[in-house]
Write a protein that holds these residues in place. Sequence first.
Motif, PDB file in Angstrom:
ATOM      1  N   THR A  71       8.951  -5.591   1.957  1.00 18.57           N
ATOM      2  CA  THR A  71       7.731  -5.807   1.179  1.00 18.57           C
ATOM      3  C   THR A  71       7.738  -4.823   0.018  1.00 18.57           C
ATOM      4  O   THR A  71       7.897  -3.620   0.233  1.00 18.57           O
ATOM      5  CB  THR A  71       6.475  -5.577   2.037  1.00 18.57           C
ATOM      6  N   PRO A  72       7.606  -5.282  -1.224  1.00 17.56           N
ATOM      7  CA  PRO A  72       7.772  -4.383  -2.363  1.00 17.56           C
ATOM      8  C   PRO A  72       6.674  -3.327  -2.468  1.00 17.56           C
ATOM      9  O   PRO A  72       5.515  -3.566  -2.142  1.00 17.56           O
ATOM     10  CB  PRO A  72       7.740  -5.336  -3.568  1.00 17.56           C
ATOM     11  N   HIS A  73       7.087  -2.133  -2.936  1.00 17.45           N
ATOM     12  CA  HIS A  73       6.145  -1.063  -3.254  1.00 17.45           C
ATOM     13  C   HIS A  73       5.562  -1.340  -4.636  1.00 17.45           C
ATOM     14  O   HIS A  73       6.305  -1.459  -5.617  1.00 17.45           O
ATOM     15  CB  HIS A  73       6.867   0.286  -3.273  1.00 17.45           C
ATOM     16  N   VAL A  74       4.235  -1.401  -4.712  1.00 18.47           N
ATOM     17  CA  VAL A  74       3.571  -1.696  -5.987  1.00 18.47           C
ATOM     18  C   VAL A  74       2.432  -0.699  -6.208  1.00 18.47           C
ATOM     19  O   VAL A  74       1.631  -0.444  -5.306  1.00 18.47           O
ATOM     20  CB  VAL A  74       3.020  -3.138  -6.020  1.00 18.47           C
ATOM     21  N   ALA A  75       2.392  -0.133  -7.408  1.00 15.50           N
ATOM     22  CA  ALA A  75       1.356   0.848  -7.772  1.00 15.50           C
ATOM     23  C   ALA A  75       0.226   0.171  -8.537  1.00 15.50           C
ATOM     24  O   ALA A  75       0.462  -0.655  -9.425  1.00 15.50           O
ATOM     25  CB  ALA A  75       1.968   1.962  -8.611  1.00 15.50           C
ATOM     26  N   PHE A  76      -1.008   0.563  -8.196  1.00 15.94           N
ATOM     27  CA  PHE A  76      -2.210   0.096  -8.869  1.00 15.94           C
ATOM     28  C   PHE A  76      -3.023   1.311  -9.319  1.00 15.94           C
ATOM     29  O   PHE A  76      -2.964   2.369  -8.695  1.00 15.94           O
ATOM     30  CB  PHE A  76      -3.078  -0.749  -7.926  1.00 15.94           C
ATOM     31  N   PRO A  77      -3.823   1.167 -10.375  1.00 19.68           N
ATOM     32  CA  PRO A  77      -4.726   2.256 -10.757  1.00 19.68           C
ATOM     33  C   PRO A  77      -5.629   2.640  -9.583  1.00 19.68           C
ATOM     34  O   PRO A  77      -6.005   1.789  -8.763  1.00 19.68           O
ATOM     35  CB  PRO A  77      -5.524   1.658 -11.912  1.00 19.68           C
ATOM     36  N   ARG A  78      -6.026   3.901  -9.543  1.00 25.57           N
ATOM     37  CA  ARG A  78      -6.799   4.408  -8.412  1.00 25.57           C
ATOM     38  C   ARG A  78      -8.147   3.713  -8.252  1.00 25.57           C
ATOM     39  O   ARG A  78      -8.647   3.560  -7.135  1.00 25.57           O
ATOM     40  CB  ARG A  78      -7.011   5.920  -8.570  1.00 25.57           C
ATOM     41  N   ASN A  79      -8.751   3.301  -9.336  1.00 23.51           N
ATOM     42  CA  ASN A  79     -10.093   2.711  -9.253  1.00 23.51           C
ATOM     43  C   ASN A  79     -10.083   1.191  -9.231  1.00 23.51           C
ATOM     44  O   ASN A  79     -11.138   0.567  -9.341  1.00 23.51           O
ATOM     45  CB  ASN A  79     -10.960   3.210 -10.414  1.00 23.51           C
ATOM     46  N   ARG A  80      -8.915   0.576  -9.146  1.00 18.53           N
ATOM     47  CA  ARG A  80      -8.869  -0.889  -9.147  1.00 18.53           C
ATOM     48  C   ARG A  80      -8.974  -1.424  -7.723  1.00 18.53           C
ATOM     49  O   ARG A  80      -8.289  -0.948  -6.814  1.00 18.53           O
ATOM     50  CB  ARG A  80      -7.584  -1.397  -9.779  1.00 18.53           C
ATOM     51  N   ASN A  81      -9.789  -2.422  -7.567  1.00 16.75           N
ATOM     52  CA  ASN A  81      -9.886  -3.096  -6.278  1.00 16.75           C
ATOM     53  C   ASN A  81      -8.695  -4.042  -6.114  1.00 16.75           C
ATOM     54  O   ASN A  81      -8.419  -4.858  -6.994  1.00 16.75           O
ATOM     55  CB  ASN A  81     -11.198  -3.887  -6.190  1.00 16.75           C
ATOM     56  N   VAL A  82      -8.002  -3.912  -5.000  1.00 15.41           N
ATOM     57  CA  VAL A  82      -6.869  -4.793  -4.706  1.00 15.41           C
ATOM     58  C   VAL A  82      -7.354  -5.848  -3.716  1.00 15.41           C
ATOM     59  O   VAL A  82      -7.680  -5.519  -2.567  1.00 15.41           O
ATOM     60  CB  VAL A  82      -5.680  -4.011  -4.111  1.00 15.41           C
ATOM     61  N   PRO A  83      -7.456  -7.126  -4.135  1.00 20.28           N
ATOM     62  CA  PRO A  83      -7.961  -8.166  -3.229  1.00 20.28           C
ATOM     63  C   PRO A  83      -7.182  -8.218  -1.925  1.00 20.28           C
ATOM     64  O   PRO A  83      -5.964  -7.978  -1.896  1.00 20.28           O
ATOM     65  CB  PRO A  83      -7.767  -9.450  -4.048  1.00 20.28           C
ATOM     66  N   ARG A  84      -7.863  -8.536  -0.863  1.00 23.66           N
ATOM     67  CA  ARG A  84      -7.248  -8.552   0.458  1.00 23.66           C
ATOM     68  C   ARG A  84      -5.994  -9.441   0.528  1.00 23.66           C
ATOM     69  O   ARG A  84      -4.995  -9.044   1.121  1.00 23.66           O
ATOM     70  CB  ARG A  84      -8.273  -9.000   1.508  1.00 23.66           C
ATOM     71  N   PRO A  85      -5.996 -10.647  -0.064  1.00 27.66           N
ATOM     72  CA  PRO A  85      -4.778 -11.474   0.019  1.00 27.66           C
ATOM     73  C   PRO A  85      -3.552 -10.783  -0.586  1.00 27.66           C
ATOM     74  O   PRO A  85      -2.432 -10.996  -0.131  1.00 27.66           O
ATOM     75  CB  PRO A  85      -5.158 -12.735  -0.770  1.00 27.66           C
ATOM     76  N   TRP A  86      -3.758  -9.964  -1.619  1.00 25.53           N
ATOM     77  CA  TRP A  86      -2.639  -9.286  -2.249  1.00 25.53           C
ATOM     78  C   TRP A  86      -2.069  -8.187  -1.367  1.00 25.53           C
ATOM     79  O   TRP A  86      -0.892  -7.856  -1.458  1.00 25.53           O
ATOM     80  CB  TRP A  86      -3.079  -8.683  -3.587  1.00 25.53           C
ATOM     81  N   ARG A  87      -2.934  -7.604  -0.540  1.00 21.86           N
ATOM     82  CA  ARG A  87      -2.484  -6.471   0.281  1.00 21.86           C
ATOM     83  C   ARG A  87      -1.410  -6.877   1.293  1.00 21.86           C
ATOM     84  O   ARG A  87      -0.655  -6.046   1.760  1.00 21.86           O
ATOM     85  CB  ARG A  87      -3.674  -5.852   1.021  1.00 21.86           C
ATOM     86  N   GLY A  88      -1.387  -8.169   1.632  1.00 25.95           N
ATOM     87  CA  GLY A  88      -0.347  -8.637   2.543  1.00 25.95           C
ATOM     88  C   GLY A  88       0.970  -8.925   1.845  1.00 25.95           C
ATOM     89  O   GLY A  88       1.989  -9.131   2.502  1.00 25.95           O
TER      90      GLY A  88
END
Length: 283
Positions: A71-88
């Motif tokens: 599963t790839p390592h992906v960085a997001f800004p600290r204050n961005r909400n990552v939708p639940r479907p993306w977390r998988g």
Amino acid sequence: MATRATLIRATSRADVDRALRTGALERVGQGRYTLPEVDRAAATAFRVNGHLCLTNAALAHGWEVKQVPSTPHVAFPRNRNVPRPWRGLVQVHRADLGPDDVSGVATSREVTLLQCLRQLPDDEALAIADSALRHGEDVTLRRVNAQVRGAGAAKVRRIALAADARAANPFESVMRAICLTVPGLEVTPQMVLSTDHYWARPDLTAPEHRLVVECESFEWHGDRKGFTKDVRRYTLLSAGGWTVLRFTWEDVMFRPAWVREVVCRAIGVDARTEVPEAWPLAA
């Protein structure tokens, strides 16, 4: 990789729709498209509007790694909400990246090295640092070593100091990381040994212990001629007073404690000797 708006500006709406129908383009997310041959990890990062980081960023820069993440390592800004479907779909990491901290869909070379050396297990980090040097990133590594501050800085400097462009591949780098956990053992990659009786360039050599360590893979020998040549070389090294240890990929990657125990026994170190805190053994 491009957004629909970018593609339409460069071509036309009809061209984009035609490319989608024929399979020349793939839709990977809302308004986001890639060519079919784009690496899946990169396409996933683009789909979720993040940046590849750590091991996947190293791969994006063309560096070899110990193991490709499932599963790839992906960085997001600290204050961005990552939708639940993306977390998988990805392993979520947080980092506020500026324009100079990214390169395409991945973190920049400098940020990638810094994150890998700071966050990854020692053997994985050393494999990436060695590979970066093989690909000419010595200036980048020196800059990371000079500028690193804060938590984990000591680890970054230690691995940067141990990195060696002579390491042939991640297999050899991971083996060297194991050797670094043995007190009093210093190994050198690809050192030439030459006498009237033999010429050899072992994967790892410890002259003070008359020890040679070879990282053996089935594919490397290639044919019977190569196998015969290797056997003769090992025999001549043994006759010349060298202890030759040969380890398979499976043992180095999945049985590091056993490999360390064998190396300790070969040089007369009690295997129960505590692993140096600076070089913890990988699980």
